[in-house]
Design a protein around this motif. Structure first.
Motif, PDB file in Angstrom:
ATOM      1  N   LYS A 167       0.901  -1.323  -0.103  1.00 46.21           N
ATOM      2  CA  LYS A 167      -0.685   0.158   0.243  1.00 46.21           C
ATOM      3  C   LYS A 167       0.844   1.713   0.256  1.00 46.21           C
ATOM      4  O   LYS A 167      -0.007   2.179  -0.778  1.00 46.21           O
ATOM      5  CB  LYS A 167      -1.095   0.052   1.111  1.00 46.21           C
ATOM      6  N   GLY A 168       1.663   1.195   0.295  1.00 44.05           N
ATOM      7  CA  GLY A 168       2.787   2.053   0.866  1.00 44.05           C
ATOM      8  C   GLY A 168       3.595   2.470  -0.910  1.00 44.05           C
ATOM      9  O   GLY A 168       3.358   3.710  -0.959  1.00 44.05           O
ATOM     10  N   LEU A 169       4.144   1.562  -1.701  1.00 48.38           N
ATOM     11  CA  LEU A 169       4.481   2.010  -2.610  1.00 48.38           C
ATOM     12  C   LEU A 169       3.418   2.085  -3.669  1.00 48.38           C
ATOM     13  O   LEU A 169       3.537   2.910  -4.909  1.00 48.38           O
ATOM     14  CB  LEU A 169       4.921   0.194  -3.252  1.00 48.38           C
ATOM     15  N   GLN A 170       2.043   1.368  -3.080  1.00 44.67           N
ATOM     16  CA  GLN A 170       1.137   2.109  -4.166  1.00 44.67           C
ATOM     17  C   GLN A 170       1.043   3.670  -4.178  1.00 44.67           C
ATOM     18  O   GLN A 170       1.005   4.174  -5.089  1.00 44.67           O
ATOM     19  CB  GLN A 170      -0.041   1.922  -3.700  1.00 44.67           C
ATOM     20  N   ASP A 171       1.514   4.152  -3.204  1.00 37.86           N
ATOM     21  CA  ASP A 171       1.595   5.379  -3.485  1.00 37.86           C
ATOM     22  C   ASP A 171       3.082   6.494  -3.812  1.00 37.86           C
ATOM     23  O   ASP A 171       2.748   7.318  -4.025  1.00 37.86           O
ATOM     24  CB  ASP A 171       0.749   6.013  -1.762  1.00 37.86           C
ATOM     25  N   ASN A 172       3.504   5.841  -3.710  1.00 36.94           N
ATOM     26  CA  ASN A 172       4.955   6.376  -3.210  1.00 36.94           C
ATOM     27  C   ASN A 172       5.052   6.209  -5.429  1.00 36.94           C
ATOM     28  O   ASN A 172       4.472   5.984  -5.959  1.00 36.94           O
ATOM     29  CB  ASN A 172       6.178   4.346  -3.202  1.00 36.94           C
ATOM     30  N   THR A 173       6.241   7.517  -5.324  1.00 34.64           N
ATOM     31  CA  THR A 173       6.219   8.258  -7.455  1.00 34.64           C
ATOM     32  C   THR A 173       7.790   8.211  -6.885  1.00 34.64           C
ATOM     33  O   THR A 173       8.308   8.785  -7.936  1.00 34.64           O
ATOM     34  CB  THR A 173       6.029   9.245  -6.761  1.00 34.64           C
TER      35      THR A 173
END
Length: 594
Positions: free
Chosen positions: A246-252
């Motif tokens: 989930k953190g990777l999903q928001d990471n850019t």
């Protein structure tokens, strides 16, 4: 004789008279005020020598290193003296003791050449590690730090977290094999939330489990400067795997992620589907040996069909079967896919899958790896079909055809004797077209045969069918209950992992970064600390002189180990009382102060 005298007289009369010059040396009396003694001459020599050493010590610190070694009664290391003049210090596997590390850190306070500090596997103590961490506050030339294979305590992790949050020049940090665990991972994740400089971070081989992975996932949802992250060889699974995804999903920002040898499992596979659909920065993904089964790889394939940025996928040593390999290649074999390499290491494939991969190679730049080509159905990687009980298949066929057990027995028992031989039973099953082999028919007949009589009775056949149907219904209910519990458990894991990853104290900053302002989250932090850029401070550095070394004990009331502290102000070579110096800084649990 007279003639000779006359000639001498005439010759001398023609020569000009000589001028006598007298040199007068003014030697002052012992009572003179301008008299220089030998003592004053020696003071001047010492002063000149000290100034010369100070100029030579600038940006290197080798004289500082020698003096501190003398104070600590430790033997200087020749390799350290040589590498202080270079851009990299590499001291791997040499067993540095605490005094060795302290002397080196004092030298680095005066050094602006070393940019890469590698202290891998030296068995450093907590006190030594605290000195290494603290020197990062004062030396802004070191951009790469390698502390791998040195055991770090929670105190070290907490101190390092403060450095990570404040630094603007450290870009590479290797903490592999330091045994930080969940507690240390929480500290590192806290520091990474506010970090604006680190682009490469290695946390592999650290026994990080669910609690640590949750905090790392929260940090990744905020951090937008980290590019490479290695979390391999940990214990990230279940809720931890979902929170990380989930953190990777928001990471850019992350382009290279290694989570191999963790055990993400089915729950992690579901979360990875959303990552592949929403994340547009990730280019390299390593999922080697993560217990991803055929059921889990279906979700990854769904994400691959939508993803247009991923370039390298490593999914070897997972029980995804040959069908999983084929489906992945079919998802890659699309015009919008950017994948240039797929690794099926440890998974054998058949010739058809190899032909599919070769067809992709002919279309574009593409490479692949696998565990060998085989068409055998007894090799790992084949999706094996479970062999069902032949009696179960027979009962299903009879029910499907609408044949009653009584009618079947009458068809088999031509003599109306309530019994039928095994041969007639097998012959009758062939007549009705039972979908089982002749060998399976013999197995069914042997199971229904009355003991020692070689025949099958109607009562035995009816009771056998009835009992088998009852047991099959019980098994179906049991399996349904197990599957229901699994679904509920997965729902809870996904629900808990799907909570908002941004901490409450940073919600306001996150809202500001998401509004019309074009600055990213890292730029909000870096704008306030841009004054301390390492290039500007190095250029304006003055010559440094080693002050006297003072050792002060610290009394620690806590249960932590006490550590020696040294006060070493950064004084300038110019004798000016207004020169700024570094104030003593107290750390947690009695660590060093510089």
């Amino acid at each position: 004789m007279s003639s000779i005298d006359t000639d001498d007289t005439s010759e001398s009369s023609s020569i000009e008279p000589r001028t006598e010059v007298t040199y007068i040396i003014d030697t002052p009396s012992p009572c003179s005020e301008d008299f220089d003694t030998d003592l004053e001459n020696s003071d001047d020599i010492d002063k000149e020598r000290h100034e010369l050493l100070s100029r030579e010590n600038v940006d290197i610190g080798h004289h500082t290193y020698i003096e501190v070694c003398k104070e600590l009664n430790t033997v200087p290391i020749r390799l350290v003296q040589q590498q202080l003049k270079e851009s990299e210090i590499c001291l791997q596997h040499i067993g540095l003791n605490t005094n060795d590390v302290i002397a080196l850190m004092y030298a680095l306070l005066h050094n602006s050449r070393v940019e890469n500090l590698d202290l891998t596997d030296n068995g450093m103590s907590e006190e030594a590690l605290l000195h290494v961490i603290e020197v990062l506050r004062h030396n802004n030339a070191i951009s790469s730090l390698n502390l791998s294979e040195n055991r770090m305590t929670p105190i070290c992790c907490a101190s390092l977290a403060n450095i990570i949050e404040d630094t603007t020049w450290l870009t590479h940090l290797n903490l592999s094999g330091t045994g930080i665990g969940d507690d240390g991972a929480k500290h590192i994740a806290t520091g990474m939330r506010g970090n604006v400089s680190i682009v490469w971070l290695d946390l592999s081989h650290n026994d990080i489990e669910e609690a640590g992975a949750i905090q790392i996932g929260k940090a990744l949802s905020i951090n937008d400067t980290l590019h490479v992250l290695d979390l391999s060889w940990n214990h990230i699974r279940m809720i931890g795997a979902v929170s990380l995804c989930k953190g990777l999903q928001d990471n850019t920002s992350i382009t290279n992620l290694d989570v191999s040898w963790n055990g993400l499992g089915f729950e992690g596979s579901i979360a990875l589907e959303d990552v592949l659909k929403d994340n547009t920065a990730l280019k390299v993904l390593d999922l080697t040996n993560n217990r991803i089964t055929w059921e889990g790889v279906k979700h990854i394939i769904k994400g691959l069909k939508v993803n247009e940025t991923l370039q390298v996928l490593k999914i070897g040593t997972n029980p995804i079967t040959m069908d999983g390999c084929r489906r992945i290649l079919e998802a890659v074999d699309k015009p919008e896919s950017c994948i240039i390499h797929v690794n099926f290491e440890g998974i054998p494939i058949n010739s058809k899958i190899e032909e599919l991969a070769e067809s992709i190679v002919k279309k574009r730049s593409f490479t692949y790896a696998h565990g060998g080509v085989t068409d055998s159905h007894f090799m790992m990687g084949i999706k094996r079909v479970r062999r069902e009980d032949p009696f179960t298949l027979l009962i299903r066929y009879i029910n499907m055809m609408g044949i009653r057990i009584m009618d079947l027995f009458r068809m088999l028992d031509t003599k109306n004797g309530a019994t039928v031989s095994k041969a007639n039973f097998i012959r009758g099953l062939k007549k009705i077209g039972a979908p089982i082999s002749e060998n399976d028919m013999r197995i069914v007949a042997q199971r229904l045969e009355r003991k020692g009589q070689g025949s099958i009775s109607y009562s035995v056949l009816a009771n056998g069918v009835r009992n088998h149907i009852r047991e099959e219904r019980k098994e179906d209910k049991r399996l349904e209950m197990i599957e229901k519990q699994k679904r509920e458990k997965r729902k809870n894991i996904l629900r808990q992992g799907s909570q908002r990853m941004v901490p409450e104290e940073l919600q306001e900053l996150r809202l500001l970064s998401g509004m019309g302002n074009s600055k990213t989250f890292s730029q909000v932090f870096s704008s306030a600390s841009s004054v301390s850029s390492r290039h500007g401070s190095i250029a304006g550095r003055e010559s440094l002189i080693l002050p006297p070394l003072q050792e002060t004990p610290i009394n620690v009331k806590e249960t932590f180990h006490s550590a020696r502290t040294f006060s070493l102000p950064l004084t300038s070579g110019v004798k000016d009382k207004s020169t700024t110096s570094a104030q003593p800084r107290q750390k947690i649990g009695g660590s060093l102060s510089l």
